[in-house]
Design a protein around this motif. Structure first.
Motif, PDB file in Angstrom:
ATOM      1  N   ARG A 172       2.916   0.885  -8.544  1.00  0.00           N
ATOM      2  CA  ARG A 172       4.011   1.832  -8.326  1.00  0.00           C
ATOM      3  C   ARG A 172       5.166   1.625  -9.293  1.00  0.00           C
ATOM      4  O   ARG A 172       6.229   2.207  -9.123  1.00  0.00           O
ATOM      5  CB  ARG A 172       4.487   1.722  -6.874  1.00  0.00           C
ATOM      6  CG  ARG A 172       3.420   2.193  -5.920  1.00  0.00           C
ATOM      7  CD  ARG A 172       3.741   1.998  -4.473  1.00  0.00           C
ATOM      8  NE  ARG A 172       2.665   2.596  -3.683  1.00  0.00           N
ATOM      9  CZ  ARG A 172       2.647   3.873  -3.303  1.00  0.00           C
ATOM     10  NH1 ARG A 172       3.643   4.659  -3.589  1.00  0.00           N
ATOM     11  NH2 ARG A 172       1.619   4.356  -2.619  1.00  0.00           N
ATOM     12  N   ILE A 173       4.949   0.767 -10.270  1.00  0.00           N
ATOM     13  CA  ILE A 173       6.012   0.515 -11.259  1.00  0.00           C
ATOM     14  C   ILE A 173       5.762   1.346 -12.511  1.00  0.00           C
ATOM     15  O   ILE A 173       4.656   1.356 -13.057  1.00  0.00           O
ATOM     16  CB  ILE A 173       6.081  -0.979 -11.656  1.00  0.00           C
ATOM     17  CG1 ILE A 173       6.222  -1.867 -10.416  1.00  0.00           C
ATOM     18  CG2 ILE A 173       7.214  -1.211 -12.645  1.00  0.00           C
ATOM     19  CD1 ILE A 173       6.261  -3.365 -10.724  1.00  0.00           C
ATOM     20  N   ARG A 174       6.816   2.050 -12.966  1.00  0.00           N
ATOM     21  CA  ARG A 174       6.778   2.756 -14.247  1.00  0.00           C
ATOM     22  C   ARG A 174       7.753   2.060 -15.182  1.00  0.00           C
ATOM     23  O   ARG A 174       8.792   1.558 -14.750  1.00  0.00           O
ATOM     24  CB  ARG A 174       7.197   4.226 -14.079  1.00  0.00           C
ATOM     25  CG  ARG A 174       6.290   5.021 -13.158  1.00  0.00           C
ATOM     26  CD  ARG A 174       4.892   5.190 -13.766  1.00  0.00           C
ATOM     27  NE  ARG A 174       3.993   5.950 -12.891  1.00  0.00           N
ATOM     28  CZ  ARG A 174       3.266   5.414 -11.898  1.00  0.00           C
ATOM     29  NH1 ARG A 174       3.351   4.124 -11.636  1.00  0.00           N
ATOM     30  NH2 ARG A 174       2.466   6.162 -11.160  1.00  0.00           N
ATOM     31  N   TRP A 175       7.431   2.053 -16.481  1.00  0.00           N
ATOM     32  CA  TRP A 175       8.278   1.382 -17.465  1.00  0.00           C
ATOM     33  C   TRP A 175       8.950   2.422 -18.339  1.00  0.00           C
ATOM     34  O   TRP A 175       8.278   3.282 -18.916  1.00  0.00           O
ATOM     35  CB  TRP A 175       7.439   0.434 -18.339  1.00  0.00           C
ATOM     36  CG  TRP A 175       6.557  -0.485 -17.542  1.00  0.00           C
ATOM     37  CD1 TRP A 175       5.207  -0.364 -17.362  1.00  0.00           C
ATOM     38  CD2 TRP A 175       6.964  -1.646 -16.782  1.00  0.00           C
ATOM     39  NE1 TRP A 175       4.743  -1.383 -16.548  1.00  0.00           N
ATOM     40  CE2 TRP A 175       5.794  -2.187 -16.185  1.00  0.00           C
ATOM     41  CE3 TRP A 175       8.184  -2.283 -16.571  1.00  0.00           C
ATOM     42  CZ2 TRP A 175       5.810  -3.327 -15.381  1.00  0.00           C
ATOM     43  CZ3 TRP A 175       8.198  -3.420 -15.778  1.00  0.00           C
ATOM     44  CH2 TRP A 175       7.031  -3.934 -15.187  1.00  0.00           C
ATOM     45  N   ALA A 176      10.263   2.364 -18.440  1.00  0.00           N
ATOM     46  CA  ALA A 176      10.989   3.254 -19.357  1.00  0.00           C
ATOM     47  C   ALA A 176      11.930   2.384 -20.190  1.00  0.00           C
ATOM     48  O   ALA A 176      11.787   1.156 -20.221  1.00  0.00           O
ATOM     49  CB  ALA A 176      11.742   4.330 -18.582  1.00  0.00           C
TER      50      ALA A 176
ATOM     51  N   GLY B  54       0.784  -1.230   0.000  1.00  0.00           N
ATOM     52  CA  GLY B  54       0.000   0.000   0.000  1.00  0.00           C
ATOM     53  C   GLY B  54       0.816   1.279   0.000  1.00  0.00           C
ATOM     54  O   GLY B  54       0.353   2.320  -0.474  1.00  0.00           O
ATOM     55  N   THR B  55       2.034   1.230   0.553  1.00  0.00           N
ATOM     56  CA  THR B  55       2.779   2.488   0.697  1.00  0.00           C
ATOM     57  C   THR B  55       4.032   2.577  -0.170  1.00  0.00           C
ATOM     58  O   THR B  55       4.637   3.631  -0.270  1.00  0.00           O
ATOM     59  CB  THR B  55       3.209   2.687   2.164  1.00  0.00           C
ATOM     60  OG1 THR B  55       3.909   1.506   2.588  1.00  0.00           O
ATOM     61  CG2 THR B  55       2.020   2.945   3.066  1.00  0.00           C
ATOM     62  N   GLY B  56       4.441   1.487  -0.763  1.00  0.00           N
ATOM     63  CA  GLY B  56       5.667   1.580  -1.557  1.00  0.00           C
ATOM     64  C   GLY B  56       6.080   0.254  -2.155  1.00  0.00           C
ATOM     65  O   GLY B  56       5.276  -0.670  -2.284  1.00  0.00           O
ATOM     66  N   VAL B  57       7.358   0.188  -2.521  1.00  0.00           N
ATOM     67  CA  VAL B  57       7.903  -1.040  -3.110  1.00  0.00           C
ATOM     68  C   VAL B  57       9.135  -1.467  -2.315  1.00  0.00           C
ATOM     69  O   VAL B  57       9.881  -0.631  -1.802  1.00  0.00           O
ATOM     70  CB  VAL B  57       8.324  -0.847  -4.591  1.00  0.00           C
ATOM     71  CG1 VAL B  57       7.120  -0.608  -5.478  1.00  0.00           C
ATOM     72  CG2 VAL B  57       9.332   0.269  -4.761  1.00  0.00           C
ATOM     73  N   THR B  58       9.327  -2.759  -2.235  1.00  0.00           N
ATOM     74  CA  THR B  58      10.548  -3.315  -1.651  1.00  0.00           C
ATOM     75  C   THR B  58      11.291  -4.008  -2.777  1.00  0.00           C
ATOM     76  O   THR B  58      10.728  -4.857  -3.469  1.00  0.00           O
ATOM     77  CB  THR B  58      10.227  -4.313  -0.524  1.00  0.00           C
ATOM     78  OG1 THR B  58       9.435  -3.632   0.450  1.00  0.00           O
ATOM     79  CG2 THR B  58      11.496  -4.835   0.128  1.00  0.00           C
ATOM     80  N   VAL B  59      12.543  -3.613  -2.958  1.00  0.00           N
ATOM     81  CA  VAL B  59      13.321  -4.076  -4.099  1.00  0.00           C
ATOM     82  C   VAL B  59      14.497  -4.885  -3.573  1.00  0.00           C
ATOM     83  O   VAL B  59      15.282  -4.387  -2.760  1.00  0.00           O
ATOM     84  CB  VAL B  59      13.841  -2.869  -4.911  1.00  0.00           C
ATOM     85  CG1 VAL B  59      14.571  -3.332  -6.165  1.00  0.00           C
ATOM     86  CG2 VAL B  59      12.701  -1.934  -5.267  1.00  0.00           C
TER      87      VAL B  59
END
Ligand code: FAD
Length: 491
Positions: A457-461, A283-288
């Protein structure tokens, strides 16, 4: 640039040099609430606003832009170097590009970056006569338009005209929205050639051009993708031309330097040898997760090409559309070769060095002699099917084939180079080929909209997602600018 630095912290190894987010270590407590305060402190995860996956031109641009607008970033790069599909090489005392190298006049983002970072360009050598050997017709010619036989030339002009007219109708950023998208996407370039050409020389010529632009065979490339690619470059002519086109100029000392300079500016925010293994969203972010540690961020930008990004584990899993896309965008096959000679001997015969032939495995190749004038050199490619055939053979075998092919047109002086240098991109596990991802028929219309569609929360570039100059360094930069702009509005 960080090459794997870690601090020991309460017995745990923890990535160093990552500035904490302005919002504090937002993720430190997330997922650790069951742990005691001491344990939680010991397991503190580095926190940033945005994690960027990949230190190619797209990733470095994204990070630079976000940092300029005051956000904390980290770039996690799997390789031991930055640059991605650009790479430094050295031959006969000259520094060269083993990956991307040329720039064209409408590639304004790359030109602006080079100007900002103080790297000059110089024109691709194109004086003298080019050589052609297609469908049994061998000739020399001057200028940009390849000369076929008198019978073939009108059809060649007509076919190029048809391609340009079709490309002009494709919305480059959303080719799947073209009026006749499904019909075009049902074809390969090869099947379209079968219906629209009579002369074998014309067919062969377009096949060779397709191979040189995509590092793939005409039978492997969706016609819709081919046209969209041309539309993203402004025209098909822009893709294939030297003067005024994508092969117009080169960078003094190599384009790879620009990636190095961007990374140097970002300093310890670039972490090498840190392959991203998993991305978990909540809900609040991503763990990588990487073998070098864990990062917590509000957003993540993945810049690896779809076929490489598919190797990361996603929780929750990718939507079916995105996952389907990543399974259907293989990279082209390419081996890039530099050959250094004591002097550019072909110039003595009034030749430009450029040869287009359907009788060689290697090619096309270009004059790449250094501006210092100290040596002569050629640069060229095994592309598409020949790259596939030669990738798993020995360097000695490839060298012998390259020299034999060049000697067929430029003479026996070609057989005794000073040095030979190559990069087999197709065998590089982190790149899996080049220059670009090449979807076959049916992919863009069925899965294309997933190319840039954010997933939580993922953007693709990455250059594959560019809206102009797809497949080129310029497109990679544009994609990074887009991702940074998007996130700057969210953070
Ligand atoms: C031989 C060759 C010649 C070319 N010639 C030209 C040219 O003349 N002009 C031109 O404009 N373009 C050219 N190109 C294309 C150009 O190089 C690319 O379009 C551009 O470099 C792509 O940049 P990118 O940032 O989108 O992707 P990439 O450069 O591919 O960067 C992606 C990065 O992500 C990293 N990565 C992958 N998976 C992970 C993971 N799980 N975790 C962390 N990191 C990961 C990779 O190691 C890589 O560094 C050429 C390419 C090749 C191969």
């Amino acid at each position: 640039m960080a090459g794997g630095p870690h601090d020991e912290h309460d017995g745990k190894r923890e990535p160093r040099g990552i500035s904490l987010s302005r919002r504090g270590a937002l993720g430190a407590a997330v997922g650790l609430s069951a742990l005691g305060a001491q344990d939680a402190a010991a397991r503190t995860t580095s926190s940033v606003d945005v994690v960027v996956v990949g230190a190619g031109f797209a990733g470095l641009t994204t990070a630079r832009r976000l940092r300029a607008s005051g956000h904390a970033v980290v770039v996690l790069e799997a390789d031991e170097r930055v640059g991605g599909r650009t790479k430094q090489g050295r031959i006969a005392g000259e520094v060269v590009d083993l990956g991307g190298q040329w720039v064209g006049p409408t590639q304004t983002r790359l030109l602006a970056l080079a100007k900002e970072l103080g790297v000059a360009t110089y024109p691709q050598y194109d004086a003298g006569r080019n050589m052609i050997d297609i469908a049994g017709y061998r000739a020399v010619y001057k200028g940009e338009t390849p000369q076929l036989t008198a019978e073939a030339m009108p059809e060649f002009a007509e076919v190029i005209g048809k391609i340009e007219a079709m490309a002009a109708k494709i919305p480059a950023a959303q080719p799947w929205q073209a009026a006749d998208a499904e019909q075009l996407d049902a074809h390969t370039v090869e099947s379209w050639l079968g219906l629209n050409t009579k002369h074998p020389a014309v067919r062969t010529m377009i096949r060779l051009m397709t191979r040189a632009v995509f590092s793939a065979e005409a039978g492997q490339v969706s016609l819709l993708y081919f046209l969209a690619y041309a539309a993203a470059a402004g025209s098909f002519n822009a893709l294939i031309s030297t003067r005024g086109g994508a092969q117009d100029a080169l960078f003094e000392g190599g384009v790879w330097q620009l990636a190095q300079k961007m990374a140097a500016e970002l300093g310890s925010a670039v972490v090498l040898e840190a392959p991203v293994q998993s991305i978990a969203q909540d809900g609040t972010g991503v763990t990588v997760t990487t073998p070098k540690g864990e990062w917590r961020a509000r957003y993540i930008v993945v810049t690896a090409p779809p076929a490489i990004a598919s190797r990361i584990q996603y929780a929750p899993p990718l939507p079916a559309q995105r996952d389907g896309l990543t399974q259907r965008m293989p990279l082209g096959c390419v081996i890039k070769v530099h050959i250094a000679y004591s002097r550019p001997f072909w110039r003595d015969q009034g030749l430009s060095g450029l040869v287009l032939s359907d009788r060689t495995e290697f090619g096309p190749w270009f004059d790449h002699s250094p501006t210092s004038g100290k040596t002569g050199s050629l640069v060229g490619f095994f592309d598409g099917a020949p790259a596939q055939r030669w990738a798993d053979r020995t360097v000695e075998a490839r060298r012998a084939q390259v020299l034999k092919d060049i000697a067929l047109y430029l003479g026996d002086a070609a057989l005794t180079p000073v040095e030979y240098l190559e990069e087999v991109w197709t065998r590089s596990p982190l790149n899996r080929g080049g220059y670009v991802s090449v979807p076959g028929p049916g992919v863009l219309t069925a899965f294309g909209p997933a190319l840039r569609e954010p997933f939580g929360r993922i953007r693709w570039a990455g250059t594959e997602t560019a809206e102009a100059w797809v497949g080129y360094i310029d497109g990679a930069i544009r994609s990074g600018e887009r991702a940074a702009l998007d996130l700057a509005g969210q953070l």
